[in-house]
Design a protein around this motif. Structure first.
Motif, PDB file in Angstrom:
ATOM      1  N   THR A 154      -0.151   5.422   0.326  1.00 19.76           N
ATOM      2  CA  THR A 154       0.015   6.182   1.568  1.00 19.76           C
ATOM      3  C   THR A 154       1.477   6.490   1.894  1.00 19.76           C
ATOM      4  O   THR A 154       1.748   7.123   2.918  1.00 19.76           O
ATOM      5  N   THR A 188      -4.068   8.185   4.594  1.00 18.12           N
ATOM      6  CA  THR A 188      -3.931   7.189   5.661  1.00 18.12           C
ATOM      7  C   THR A 188      -5.122   7.247   6.601  1.00 18.12           C
ATOM      8  O   THR A 188      -5.721   6.205   6.938  1.00 18.12           O
ATOM      9  N   GLY A 196     -12.650   2.401   7.532  1.00 16.72           N
ATOM     10  CA  GLY A 196     -12.814   0.964   7.742  1.00 16.72           C
ATOM     11  C   GLY A 196     -13.006   0.608   9.197  1.00 16.72           C
ATOM     12  O   GLY A 196     -13.891  -0.177   9.567  1.00 16.72           O
ATOM     13  N   VAL A 231      -8.333   5.952   4.801  1.00 17.69           N
ATOM     14  CA  VAL A 231      -8.349   4.503   4.596  1.00 17.69           C
ATOM     15  C   VAL A 231      -8.529   3.767   5.923  1.00 17.69           C
ATOM     16  O   VAL A 231      -9.398   2.900   6.066  1.00 17.69           O
ATOM     17  N   SER A 236      -4.507  -4.022  -2.908  1.00 14.07           N
ATOM     18  CA  SER A 236      -3.290  -4.162  -2.097  1.00 14.07           C
ATOM     19  C   SER A 236      -3.168  -5.528  -1.444  1.00 14.07           C
ATOM     20  O   SER A 236      -2.076  -5.930  -1.040  1.00 14.07           O
ATOM     21  N   LEU A 243      -7.609  -0.416  -2.010  1.00 18.40           N
ATOM     22  CA  LEU A 243      -7.452  -1.238  -0.819  1.00 18.40           C
ATOM     23  C   LEU A 243      -7.601  -2.715  -1.158  1.00 18.40           C
ATOM     24  O   LEU A 243      -6.819  -3.558  -0.691  1.00 18.40           O
ATOM     25  N   PHE A 275       0.803  -1.211   0.000  1.00 19.26           N
ATOM     26  CA  PHE A 275       0.000   0.000   0.000  1.00 19.26           C
ATOM     27  C   PHE A 275       0.842   1.269   0.000  1.00 19.26           C
ATOM     28  O   PHE A 275       0.305   2.377  -0.005  1.00 19.26           O
ATOM     29  N   GLY A 298      -9.427  -5.634   3.654  1.00 23.44           N
ATOM     30  CA  GLY A 298      -8.632  -4.665   4.394  1.00 23.44           C
ATOM     31  C   GLY A 298      -9.139  -4.524   5.818  1.00 23.44           C
ATOM     32  O   GLY A 298      -8.405  -4.160   6.729  1.00 23.44           O
ATOM     33  N   MET A 325     -10.502   4.589  -3.543  1.00 26.13           N
ATOM     34  CA  MET A 325      -9.909   4.100  -2.297  1.00 26.13           C
ATOM     35  C   MET A 325     -10.292   2.645  -2.032  1.00 26.13           C
ATOM     36  O   MET A 325      -9.451   1.815  -1.679  1.00 26.13           O
TER      37      MET A 325
END
Length: 458
Positions: free
Chosen positions: A92, A265, A272, A268, A195, A192, A88, A443, A188
């Motif tokens: 970020t 950062t 979540g 994300v 990644s 995610l 990631f 994620g 986003m």
């Protein structure tokens, strides 16, 4: 695998999943859709430590409390920023989550941003958080008769609105988009998911990934530029703190590129964490009417029909116990990685060479036998003060450990507790009786296909 055995000299004594093949190793027994839940299963079968391998890759996984105690020793171990986290970095960069331990901007940003998550800062954010919750209440009130509500989708919309408004003064239009995400949000979510794909699948979709990153970067740069052009010098939100605070040690400010990484950062990690926590907690409260009644009685006694102000959130102890128990069962941090700073031993028997690392499986640690009977049951009384005092603190790590633990955890806890208090006070949220909990991974954990009925309480 030779490299893994060099890191862990006693690897042969560490169990591994059954059915390992000479060529594919554990791949045929792996679950690439729900990999963390497969590891939960393996931990139940194999015990407090095991190893798993695939061609070109291997790792040791720890779940036991006694072994975890050693991994949490910051004199011997630190955060590992390789596997998973490395993927990631294009999004970020040297933001607080993906920065390497020795990167200058990690220490700089950590010092500058710690005050942005203090009690005093949260007090400043509270009105905007409450405004976002009010928008959810209005949205649910208007649409309550329109059929089932996707609880995960509503929680994500709320979390994005809270973080965007309280953190950066940005409106994602979460409740006015007619079900269509803002381009930043879509990019986003896609980035995610990318990644955590296996390397070969990442190569096939690299061009798409780059386009998503470009969209995210452009949106954040526009937010920063707009704030700068406005001439506003306030530090009443997270973005203001990033733009105007100076480091007391070096006198430096955050570079523009690092500000972009920090904003992404927090978006994300924050959306979540908060959305997952709200969704799971509402699920558990619906399934446990006795707990829900106690939570509602406390809200009535503490707040009544008045606005839920900043201080009231901290007085809702029954709700906070439900939040903590939700985090125990489904932590937003499914695992975190620790690397040895020196040759050492964990549990008195497992040698680890300097540079050797292990994944600490949070869901396994939080179901260690030290938690008592029926560790899979939802029981907020586990967090009564006397039981917390009697338990070793290293048994509960929903936000990581050490200096690299989640800096925004108090933001997420305050936002989620406020949202839950207002939701359960204002609505009956009912999970269908025949719904069987299925948890998606992307994620972070999230109940899958959880459609609920929502009715305004009178």
């Amino acid at each position: 695998m030779a490299h893994l055995k060099e890191q862990w000299p006693g690897l042969d004594a560490i169990p591994h999943p059954a059915g390992r093949k000479p060529d594919t190793l554990d791949m045929e027994n792996s679950d690439f859709v729900r990999p963390m839940q497969r590891m939960f299963q393996w931990s139940r079968e194999l015990g407090p430590i095991f190893e798993t391998q695939a061609p070109g890759f291997g790792m040791v996984v720890v779940t036991g409390a006694d072994l975890a105690r050693d991994l949490f020793d910051d004199t011997r171990f630190e955060k590992y920023t390789g596997f998973g986290i490395e993927a990631f970095r294009p999004v970020t960069g040297d933001g607080l989550f993906t920065a390497y331990n020795d990167e200058e901007n990690w220490a700089l940003a950590h010092r500058i941003l710690l005050p942005a998550f203090s009690r005093e800062a949260l007090m400043r954010y509270h009105p905007k958080m409450a405004g976002s919750v009010g928008r959810l209440v209005d949205h649910w009130t208007k649409t309550a008769g329109d059929g089932p509500v996707d609880l995960g989708e509503s929680s994500v919309s709320l979390a994005l609105d809270m973080i965007g408004q309280a953190g950066f003064g940005f409106d994602f239009g979460s409740f006015e988009g007619g079900g269509k995400n803002h381009p930043y949000v879509s990019s986003m979510v896609n980035a995610l998911a990318y990644s955590v794909l296996p390397p070969q699948l990442q190569q096939e979709r690299e061009a798409e990934f780059r386009s998503w990153v470009t969209t995210m970067n452009g949106t954040v740069d526009d937010v920063i530029d707009t704030r700068r052009r406005s001439g506003t010098s306030t530090d009443t939100d997270l973005l203001g703190m990033m733009m105007h605070a100076r480091d007391e040690v070096t006198g430096k400010r955050l570079p523009d590129e690092n500000m972009r990484y920090q904003v992404t950062t927090f978006m994300v990690a924050g959306y979540g964490t908060t959305a997952s926590l709200i969704t799971f907690c509402l699920y558990f409260l619906s399934r446990n009417p006795g707990v829900l009644s106690a939570v509602r009685a406390e809200i009535e006694q503490t707040v009544g029909d008045a606005e839920i102000d900043f201080e009231s959130v901290y007085r809702l102890r029954a709700l906070r116990r439900a939040v903590d128990e939700t985090l125990r069962l489904w932590s937003p941090t499914p695992a975190f990685l620790r690397v040895a700073k020196e040759d050492t031993v964990i549990g008195g028997r497992y040698e680890v060479r300097r540079g050797g690392w292990a994944a600490l499986l949070t869901g396994g640690l939080h179901r260690d036998p030290a938690w008592g009977e029926d560790v899979d049951a939802f029981d907020p009384d586990r967090f009564l003060p006397e039981r917390v005092r009697a338990r070793e603190p290293h048994l509960y790590k929903p936000f990581g450990t050490g200096p690299r633990a989640c800096i925004g955890r108090q933001f997420a806890l305050h936002a989620a507790t406020l949202a839950l208090a207002e939701t359960v006070r204002s609505f009956d949220v009912e999970v269908p009786p025949d719904y069987v909990l299925s948890v998606a991974e992307g994620g972070f954990f999230m109940p899958e296909n959880l459609e609920v009925s929502v009715r305004r309480r009178t």
